[in-house]
Scaffold this active site. Structure first.
Site, short mmCIF file in Angstrom:
data_model
loop_
_atom_site.label_atom_id
_atom_site.label_comp_id
_atom_site.label_asym_id
_atom_site.label_seq_id
_atom_site.Cartn_x
_atom_site.Cartn_y
_atom_site.Cartn_z
N GLY A 56 1.23 0.12 2.23
CA GLY A 56 0.81 0.17 3.70
C GLY A 56 1.59 1.34 4.65
N LYS A 57 2.29 2.04 4.04
CA LYS A 57 3.22 2.99 4.51
C LYS A 57 2.24 3.95 5.63
CE LYS A 57 4.34 5.00 0.84
NZ LYS A 57 3.57 4.24 -0.14
N THR A 58 1.50 4.69 5.35
CA THR A 58 0.53 5.30 6.17
C THR A 58 -0.08 4.52 7.29
OG1 THR A 58 0.23 6.99 4.54
CG2 THR A 58 -1.28 7.04 6.50
N GLY B 12 7.69 2.48 -0.79
CA GLY B 12 7.18 1.58 -1.14
C GLY B 12 5.97 2.02 -2.09
N LEU B 13 5.25 1.26 -2.72
CA LEU B 13 4.40 1.67 -3.63
C LEU B 13 3.08 2.41 -3.11
CD1 LEU B 13 4.02 -1.70 -5.92
CD2 LEU B 13 5.32 0.62 -6.64
N SER B 14 2.49 3.17 -3.87
CA SER B 14 1.25 3.60 -3.13
C SER B 14 0.20 2.45 -2.99
CB SER B 14 0.41 4.40 -4.47
OG SER B 14 -1.05 4.87 -3.92
N GLY B 15 -0.45 2.41 -1.94
CA GLY B 15 -1.12 1.41 -1.27
C GLY B 15 -0.44 0.21 -0.59
N SER C 172 8.69 7.47 -2.26
CA SER C 172 10.35 7.79 -2.61
C SER C 172 10.81 6.57 -3.54
CB SER C 172 11.24 8.00 -1.42
OG SER C 172 10.67 6.98 -0.26
N1 LIG Z 1 0.36 -5.52 6.60
C1 LIG Z 1 -0.13 -4.50 6.07
N2 LIG Z 1 0.40 -3.40 6.44
C2 LIG Z 1 -0.36 -2.06 5.98
N3 LIG Z 1 -1.36 -2.14 5.17
C3 LIG Z 1 -1.88 -3.16 5.09
C4 LIG Z 1 -1.36 -4.55 5.16
N4 LIG Z 1 -2.29 -5.62 5.04
C5 LIG Z 1 -3.13 -4.91 4.27
N5 LIG Z 1 -2.95 -3.37 4.30
C6 LIG Z 1 -4.07 -2.39 3.84
O1 LIG Z 1 -3.30 -1.90 3.00
C7 LIG Z 1 -3.71 -0.53 2.63
C8 LIG Z 1 -2.55 0.56 2.70
O2 LIG Z 1 -3.14 1.68 2.38
P1 LIG Z 1 -2.17 3.09 2.87
O3 LIG Z 1 -2.72 4.20 2.84
O4 LIG Z 1 -1.34 2.75 4.26
O5 LIG Z 1 -0.91 3.00 1.90
P2 LIG Z 1 0.55 3.90 1.39
O6 LIG Z 1 1.71 3.12 1.22
O7 LIG Z 1 0.20 5.27 2.64
O8 LIG Z 1 0.07 4.59 -0.15
P3 LIG Z 1 0.17 5.93 -0.51
O9 LIG Z 1 1.59 6.26 -1.21
O10 LIG Z 1 -0.78 6.25 -1.72
O11 LIG Z 1 -0.04 6.92 0.44
C9 LIG Z 1 -4.76 -0.14 3.72
O12 LIG Z 1 -6.22 -0.40 3.25
C10 LIG Z 1 -4.22 -1.36 4.78
O13 LIG Z 1 -5.29 -1.66 5.53
MG LIG Z 2 -0.03 7.08 2.58
#
Ligand SMILES: Nc1ncnc2c1ncn2[C@@H]1O[C@H](COP(=O)(O)OP(=O)(O)OP(=O)(O)O)[C@@H](O)[C@H]1O
Ligand SMILES: [Mg+2]
Length: 180
Positions: free
Chosen positions: A18-20, A13-16, A87
């Site tokens: 929610g993966k982490t 999924g995209l950056s941000g 990915s």
């Molecule tokens: N249902 C949800 N699941 C996950 N995150 C959510 C949800 N709703 C809101 N958020 C918010 O979205 C943000 C997701 O950030 P996160 O660092 O997890 O993204 P990421 O996919 O890991 O990005 P990156 O690829 O840059 O590492 C967090 O601030 C989280 O609180």
């Molecule tokens: Mg992440």
């Protein structure tokens, strides 16, 4: 309970998106069940296993192939693995799927570019828009959505807890983890 089945939960999924965030919730739950577990988070991998790689198509592919290689080693030895990297390319994800076959669970962590940009947890979208960061997925680089992921979590409509619950329910229903 310490019987765990080797499985790779492949987040994309995209950056941000929610993966982490969701991965961390799963870690907490799975460890509390006594499961073995390893996490390959994109940010962490790029600091060690893939240190020095950039964001060209070639380097991104190399990064993802390395993650898949390690996930395969672990999962085939009975260790559940969570990978959490953008990915973006379908072809390389499908390569990982072929390698791990029925141990591979693709989880599309879905959120629109607009929503991720609104969150802009790391301030990266702003830098991508200003041109300070080039080749940024969703802005100036492609993201190819999964066509047939085992799970889609809609993070614009769910809380992180609901998304984690949805994944755990799937794993229980499919017999990857015991019901509790
Ligand atoms: N249902 C949800 N699941 C996950 N995150 C959510 C949800 N709703 C809101 N958020 C918010 O979205 C943000 C997701 O950030 P996160 O660092 O997890 O993204 P990421 O996919 O890991 O990005 P990156 O690829 O840059 O590492 C967090 O601030 C989280 O609180
Ligand atoms: Mg992440």
């Amino acid at each position: 309970m310490s019987e765990s089945k080797g499985v790779t939960l492949w987040f994309t999924g995209l950056s941000g998106s929610g993966k982490t965030t969701i991965a961390n919730l799963l870690v907490r739950d799975l460890l509390s069940r006594g499961s073995k577990l390893e996490v390959l988070d994109g940010d962490v991998v790029r600091e060690n296993l893939s240190k020095g790689l950039g964001f060209s198509k070639e380097d991104r592919d190399t990064n993802i192939r390395r993650i898949a290689f390690v996930a395969n080693l672990l999962s085939r030895n009975g260790v559940p693995v969570i990978t959490a990297a953008i990915s973006p390319y379908r072809e390389i994800r499908d390569e990982a799927r072929q390698m791990m076959d029925e141990r591979f669970i693709e989880i599309y962590v879905k959120a629109s570019v607009e929503a991720c940009e609104e969150r802009d947890v790391k301030g990266l979208y702003a830098k991508a828009r200003s041109g300070e960061i080039k080749e940024f997925t969703g802005v100036s680089d492609p993201y190819e959505e999964p066509l047939n992921p085992e799970i889609i979590v809609e993070t614009e409509r769910q809380t992180p807890e609901e998304s984690a619950r949805q994944i755990l329910d799937f794993l229980e229903a499919e017999g990857f983890i015991p019901k509790r």
